[in-house]
Design a protein around this motif. Structure first.
Motif, PDB file in Angstrom:
ATOM      1  N   ASP A  87      30.756  83.359  48.054  1.00  0.00           N
ATOM      2  CA  ASP A  87      29.413  82.787  48.213  1.00  0.00           C
ATOM      3  C   ASP A  87      28.701  82.698  46.868  1.00  0.00           C
ATOM      4  O   ASP A  87      29.078  83.363  45.906  1.00  0.00           O
ATOM      5  CB  ASP A  87      28.567  83.665  49.143  1.00  0.00           C
ATOM      6  N   ALA A  88      27.681  81.876  46.837  1.00  0.00           N
ATOM      7  CA  ALA A  88      26.800  81.792  45.671  1.00  0.00           C
ATOM      8  C   ALA A  88      25.362  81.669  46.162  1.00  0.00           C
ATOM      9  O   ALA A  88      25.113  81.087  47.221  1.00  0.00           O
ATOM     10  CB  ALA A  88      27.154  80.574  44.821  1.00  0.00           C
ATOM     11  N   TYR A  90      21.504  80.311  45.352  1.00  0.00           N
ATOM     12  CA  TYR A  90      20.689  79.413  44.523  1.00  0.00           C
ATOM     13  C   TYR A  90      19.262  79.388  45.059  1.00  0.00           C
ATOM     14  O   TYR A  90      19.045  79.467  46.269  1.00  0.00           O
ATOM     15  CB  TYR A  90      21.219  77.977  44.572  1.00  0.00           C
ATOM     16  N   SER A 108      30.467  79.054  47.754  1.00  0.00           N
ATOM     17  CA  SER A 108      30.275  78.568  46.380  1.00  0.00           C
ATOM     18  C   SER A 108      31.065  77.293  46.097  1.00  0.00           C
ATOM     19  O   SER A 108      30.701  76.534  45.203  1.00  0.00           O
ATOM     20  CB  SER A 108      30.657  79.656  45.378  1.00  0.00           C
ATOM     21  N   GLU A 127      31.716  72.392  43.419  1.00  0.00           N
ATOM     22  CA  GLU A 127      31.334  73.787  43.231  1.00  0.00           C
ATOM     23  C   GLU A 127      29.971  73.822  42.551  1.00  0.00           C
ATOM     24  O   GLU A 127      29.427  72.776  42.195  1.00  0.00           O
ATOM     25  CB  GLU A 127      32.384  74.534  42.399  1.00  0.00           C
ATOM     26  N   THR A 132      26.160  73.425  46.525  1.00  0.00           N
ATOM     27  CA  THR A 132      24.937  73.877  47.200  1.00  0.00           C
ATOM     28  C   THR A 132      24.143  72.686  47.724  1.00  0.00           C
ATOM     29  O   THR A 132      23.706  72.662  48.881  1.00  0.00           O
ATOM     30  CB  THR A 132      24.058  74.679  46.213  1.00  0.00           C
TER      31      THR A 132
END
Ligand code: NI
Length: 180
Positions: A87-88, A90, A108, A127, A132
């Motif tokens: 995961d990421a 933002y 992500s 990516e 996102t």
């Protein structure tokens, strides 16, 4: 080309599920161009058709920075075919929730299948911010806003403020200073 009015939350039209497009034809290409123009003017980096009151599975994006050449993506009937286990997070904003931001956690990296401007089926790997942004826009096609990914407490606070702003004479959907 034409600028389209952007619907701001809270609004039931942002909570509906958009329908697939039959094919990308001239009428839809016109809508894509109008959506891009509306997004650039706002300014924003992504816009989904339900945000301009059109319940079609259509998204436009452009992550290029000011001064760079434009790199628009137009995605019809986009479908995620793979998401990473990683995961990421933002800080996300949205043209339909002007002036509000929150950190959202999503996969992500993603892979996507979609129809392009010429009605050709294409694949895309993304990516970082592009991944996102695509996931944020795809959510719009299913009536999901970024605030639906955060705590109810924070979501309700943001929606209350937006409702208050809507009711005040000072802020209207048409005022570009409030459309981020
Ligand atoms: Ni949005």
């Amino acid at each position: 080309m034409a600028l389209l009015p952007i619907i701001t939350a809270p609004d039931p039209r942002l909570k509906r599920i958009a329908k697939p497009v039959a094919r990308v034809d001239d009428e839809l290409r016109q809508l894509m161009d109008d959506m891009l123009e509306t997004m650039y003017r706002a300014p924003g980096i992504g816009l989904a058709a339900p945000q301009v009151g059109v319940l079609k599975r259509l998204v436009v994006l452009d992550l290029s920075k000011e001064g760079e050449d434009r790199r628009p993506y137009v995605l019809a009937n986009p479908e995620l075919t793979w998401v990473s286990g990683e995961d990421a997070a933002y800080e996300e904003g949205c043209l339909s929730l002007p002036d509000h931001y929150a950190e959202v956690v999503r996969p992500s990296s993603i892979e996507l299948s979609y129809l392009d401007r010429d009605n050709e089926r294409r694949k895309l790997s993304a990516e970082g911010l592009l991944a996102t942004c695509i996931q944020h826009e795809l959510d719009h096609l299913d009536g999901v806003l970024f605030v639906d990914h955060i705590s109810a407490l924070k979501r309700n606070m943001i929606l209350r403020k937006l409702l208050k702003a809507k009711k005040s004479d000072k802020v209207t959907d048409a005022d570009p200073a409030h459309v981020l």
